[in-house]
Design a protein around this motif. Structure first.
Motif, short mmCIF file in Angstrom:
data_model
loop_
_atom_site.label_atom_id
_atom_site.label_comp_id
_atom_site.label_asym_id
_atom_site.label_seq_id
_atom_site.Cartn_x
_atom_site.Cartn_y
_atom_site.Cartn_z
N LEU A 223 0.83 -1.21 0.00
CA LEU A 223 0.00 0.00 0.00
C LEU A 223 0.86 1.26 0.00
CD1 LEU A 223 -3.05 -0.71 2.33
CD2 LEU A 223 -3.03 -0.28 -0.13
N GLN A 224 2.01 1.19 0.70
CA GLN A 224 2.91 2.34 0.69
C GLN A 224 3.35 2.66 -0.73
OE1 GLN A 224 6.11 2.56 3.45
NE2 GLN A 224 4.88 1.92 5.20
N LYS A 225 3.66 1.60 -1.49
CA LYS A 225 4.06 1.80 -2.88
C LYS A 225 2.94 2.49 -3.65
CE LYS A 225 8.09 -0.42 -4.04
NZ LYS A 225 9.12 0.22 -4.86
N ARG A 226 1.71 2.11 -3.34
CA ARG A 226 0.58 2.67 -4.05
C ARG A 226 0.40 4.15 -3.69
NH1 ARG A 226 -5.18 -0.42 -4.13
NH2 ARG A 226 -3.86 -2.27 -4.27
N VAL A 227 0.58 4.47 -2.40
CA VAL A 227 0.46 5.87 -1.97
C VAL A 227 1.55 6.71 -2.65
CG1 VAL A 227 0.59 7.47 -0.02
CG2 VAL A 227 -0.57 5.27 0.24
N GLU A 228 2.73 6.11 -2.75
CA GLU A 228 3.82 6.85 -3.39
C GLU A 228 3.49 7.13 -4.86
OE1 GLU A 228 7.57 4.97 -3.86
OE2 GLU A 228 8.71 6.75 -3.33
N LEU A 229 2.87 6.16 -5.51
CA LEU A 229 2.42 6.39 -6.88
C LEU A 229 1.40 7.53 -6.90
CD1 LEU A 229 2.23 5.59 -9.89
CD2 LEU A 229 0.47 3.94 -9.26
N GLY A 230 0.50 7.51 -5.92
CA GLY A 230 -0.53 8.55 -5.83
C GLY A 230 0.08 9.94 -5.68
N ARG A 231 1.11 10.03 -4.86
CA ARG A 231 1.75 11.34 -4.65
C ARG A 231 2.35 11.85 -5.96
NH1 ARG A 231 6.61 11.27 -0.66
NH2 ARG A 231 7.63 10.42 -2.50
N ALA A 232 2.97 10.93 -6.73
CA ALA A 232 3.56 11.33 -8.00
C ALA A 232 2.46 11.72 -9.00
CB ALA A 232 4.42 10.21 -8.57
N LEU A 233 1.35 10.96 -9.00
CA LEU A 233 0.25 11.26 -9.93
C LEU A 233 -0.39 12.60 -9.62
CD1 LEU A 233 -1.65 7.87 -10.27
CD2 LEU A 233 -0.19 9.02 -11.96
N ALA A 234 -0.41 12.95 -8.34
CA ALA A 234 -1.06 14.19 -7.93
C ALA A 234 -0.45 15.39 -8.64
CB ALA A 234 -0.98 14.36 -6.42
N ALA A 235 0.79 15.26 -9.04
CA ALA A 235 1.45 16.37 -9.72
C ALA A 235 0.99 16.51 -11.17
CB ALA A 235 2.97 16.19 -9.67
N GLU A 236 0.11 15.61 -11.64
CA GLU A 236 -0.28 15.57 -13.05
C GLU A 236 0.95 15.70 -13.94
OE1 GLU A 236 -4.07 17.89 -14.01
OE2 GLU A 236 -3.39 18.80 -12.13
N PRO A 237 1.91 14.79 -13.78
CA PRO A 237 3.19 14.97 -14.46
C PRO A 237 3.10 14.76 -15.97
CG PRO A 237 3.10 12.81 -13.43
CD PRO A 237 1.84 13.53 -13.02
N SER A 238 4.00 15.41 -16.70
CA SER A 238 4.15 15.14 -18.12
C SER A 238 4.95 13.86 -18.29
CB SER A 238 4.93 16.25 -18.82
OG SER A 238 4.40 17.49 -18.49
N LEU A 239 5.86 13.64 -17.34
CA LEU A 239 6.69 12.44 -17.38
C LEU A 239 6.73 11.84 -15.98
CD1 LEU A 239 8.72 10.51 -18.73
CD2 LEU A 239 10.51 12.18 -18.26
#
Ligand code: ADP
Ligand code: MG
Lengths: 331, 276
Positions: free
Chosen positions: B177-193
């Protein structure tokens, strides 16, 4: 009964002292969490802030001694007396500038260094500031008066006298302490709310947790360091005003930082609630101990060492402090 | 080499119907050394808009170092990084984050004291612009901004199906789940990459399947370009459009999963056969 009421008075006084300890400890915790630095200069910052305040308020010419000996002039005073609020604002600005300079000229160059190196840097900073403060404002003892009334508060004394009988004269509380407590409570709660509910507060907590991750979400470490040192500077100014009003602005003012050490050992170096509760426990503890045991059985003056003894006990039995995470050495 | 220029105008439709656009990021002749250790040696490759690009290779091959170069933790001694059509000068990691590059870490780097929601909110920082003063009084713009971003964070939480742990301090969550939250934090930035360093390391089969699905969905629904490091060849074959293979700091293969799988140097590196 009267004994009990005086006991309550002792607890109230302890609480008020405790809030001030919490405030000073908070200055340490903020910097420690955000940058892993134990800021030895925290006490000197309070002294420097108070000196600057007095200097500005009294219209002293900064570096007067230096200027006069180089140019053979006789400047000492601008000949004005500035309103306390304006002077406090100026002193606050000076502390913000100080924070910026510390980041720009010290921290920036010490990124990724060992904690002990950073600690040494703050020792250097402390001695530099002490000398710099003397050079700027002179090393004489100064009286600070920003208009906060001092001495026992008669109103409270009168209004509480009815609680006891003949022998009870009401609670004796110093007005300055009451002011200090109220201001410290406001400052501490503002800081807590700020760090919990604003984006910069969240960034502060993020940096405290993990530098790399903080960078990866776009937080500038250097900006955060300027912010925490600014906050610590303002905290130092407030502590400097309160202690300076009470006992004059002089070198011993910088020793208030020593009072924060036991608070940190109790509360843990990284916990904001720890600093608050730790400060209150030590404040109440030392006053109550003096009242119940120190004065009657030990010849008094136990307040000088009680906090350190309590801290020692904690170091032995619970080294991570009240709120710190359990230290488990990884092998 | 004119490959990148060609790619810039070319659009490709993948077998599963997604559109891969021009070059988003290009690494040119990157060399990175740590003292005597050459972590990356003269490597060039590109990442195209909308694709899932995998970087594979044995331990110590230099994969993480490559992501660290892309997001600015490491500065290569040699080579150029091109991003969105322009060469990138020396930049600090937080500035690169502000340019739309988000990442996760091989060893989870979450803010352990914070809740899931707060962690994901820190991912929104690059989208929040109000000054400190207006935040302090929690007024007007600052409040509106906080509310809007909070709503976005909640959408990420729904997307990753982690509603039940919104308020839990992440330090208490199990690894997957921690891995998933970390993905969520990165997604929150609406990244281009989006850079993912071993997003499935240490997971069980079921967790791996979940994570694979999320990665595909992110790419498919938001069109996010993803560069990911992965050990498991099978996973890579399922996810990636193109694969870079690294070994001892050098690039030994680059192409579609098919091509890479049949590449002799790659087979040798993976099976440990000496290739001389
Ligand atoms: N910060 C660093 N300092 C020194 N050496 C490093 C550092 N980061 C990586 N390396 C070295 O670079 C090489 C590649 O490491 P890494 O990029 O982590 O490989 P991978 O992710 O493919 O397993 C290794 O030899 C590693 O020891
Ligand atoms: Mg790695």
């Amino acid at each position: 009964m009267v004994e009990f009421l005086y006991g309550i008075e002792v607890v109230i006084n302890g609480l008020m002292a405790g809030v001030m300890y919490s405030l000073v400890a908070l200055g340490f915790v903020l910097i420690f969490k955000a940058s892993g630095i134990f800021n030895y200069a925290q006490g000197v910052m309070a002294l420097f802030a108070a000196m600057t305040l007095v200097g500005v308020q009294e219209g002293q010419v900064p570096f007067a001694h230096l200027i006069n000996s180089v140019f053979g002039t006789q400047y000492h005073h601008f000949g004005w007396h500035i309103n306390a609020f304006v002077a406090i604002a100026v002193a606050a600005l000076v502390m913000l500038l100080f924070a910026y300079l510390v980041e720009r000229y010290i921290l920036k160059h010490l990124v990724n260094q060992e904690p002990i190196i950073l600690f040494m840097a703050t020792i250097g900073l402390a001695y530099f500031m002490e000398g710099f403060g003397d050079l700027m404002w002179g090393s004489n003892i100064k009286t600070l008066d920003v208009g906060i009334p001092q001495g026992g508060n008669f109103w409270i004394e009168e209004k509480t006298a009815f609680l006891g009988g003949e022998d009870f004269y009401g609670f004796y509380l110093d007005t300055l302490d009451i002011y200090a407590t109220v201001i410290a409570i406001i400052l501490v709660s503002t800081l807590v709310l700020f760090s919990q509910y604003t984006k910069t507060g969240r960034a502060l907590r993020a940096v405290a947790d993990d530098h790399q991750a903080a960078l990866s979400v776009g937080i500038s470490l250097r900006r955060i360091w300027v912010i925490v040192w600014s906050i610590a500077g303002i905290v130092a100014l407030v502590a400097g005003i309160m202690w300076g009003s009470k006992s004059g602005v002089q070198f011993s003012l910088s020793l208030i930082a020593l009072k924060a050490l036991p608070v940190l050992m109790l509360g843990g170096f990284t916990s904001i609630p720890g600093a608050i509760i730790g400060g209150l426990i030590i404040g109440i503890g030392e006053k109550l101990f003096e009242f119940l045991i120190g004065a009657p059985f030990l010849g008094g003056a136990t307040e000088n060492w009680f906090a350190y003894m309590l801290a020692l006990l904690f170091l032995v039995f619970r080294p991570q402090g009240l709120f710190g995470e359990k230290i488990i050495e990884r092998v | 080499m004119t490959v990148s220029q060609d790619a810039a105008v070319q659009e490709t439709i993948t077998p599963d119907g997604r559109t891969i656009g021009g070059v988003l990021m290009e690494m040119r002749n990157i060399t990175l050394r740590f003292g005597g250790v050459v972590a990356i040696e003269d490597i060039s490759f590109d990442i195209r808009q909308g694709e899932i690009r995998a970087i594979i290779g044995p331990n110590g091959a230099g994969k993480s170092s490559m992501l660290n170069v892309i997001n600015g933790f490491y500065h290569p001694q040699d080579g150029e990084v091109w991003y969105k059509g322009a060469i990138r000068g020396p930049m600090r990691p937080h500035q690169i984050a502000a340019q739309g590059i988000a990442r996760t870490f091989q060893n989870i780097a979450l803010f352990h004291g914070m809740s899931t929601l707060d962690n994901i909110m820190t991912g929104r920082l690059t989208h929040m612009k109000t000054g400190m003063l207006s935040q302090s009084v929690w007024f007007g713009r600052a409040q509106r901004e906080e509310t809007e971003n909070r709503a976005f964070a909640e959408r990420i939480i729904d997307f990753l199906e982690i509603q039940s742990i919104r308020k839990t301090p992440v330090g208490r969550l199990p690894y997957g789940l921690q891995k998933r939250v970390e993905l969520g934090r990165a997604l929150a930035a609406e990244p281009s990459l989006l850079l993912l360093d071993e997003p499935m390391a240490g997971m069980n089969v079921e967790e791996k399947e979940d994570m694979s699905r999320f990665i595909l969905d992110v790419n498919d629904e938001f069109g996010t370009t993803i560069a990911l490091i992965e050990h498991d060849m099978g996973v890579v074959m399922d996810l990636a459009d193109r694969v870079v293979v690294m070994d001892y700091g050098r690039k030994i293969g680059d192409g579609s999963p098919e091509e890479v799988r049949n590449n002799k140097a790659v087979i040798d590196a993976y099976l440990g056969v000496s290739s001389d």
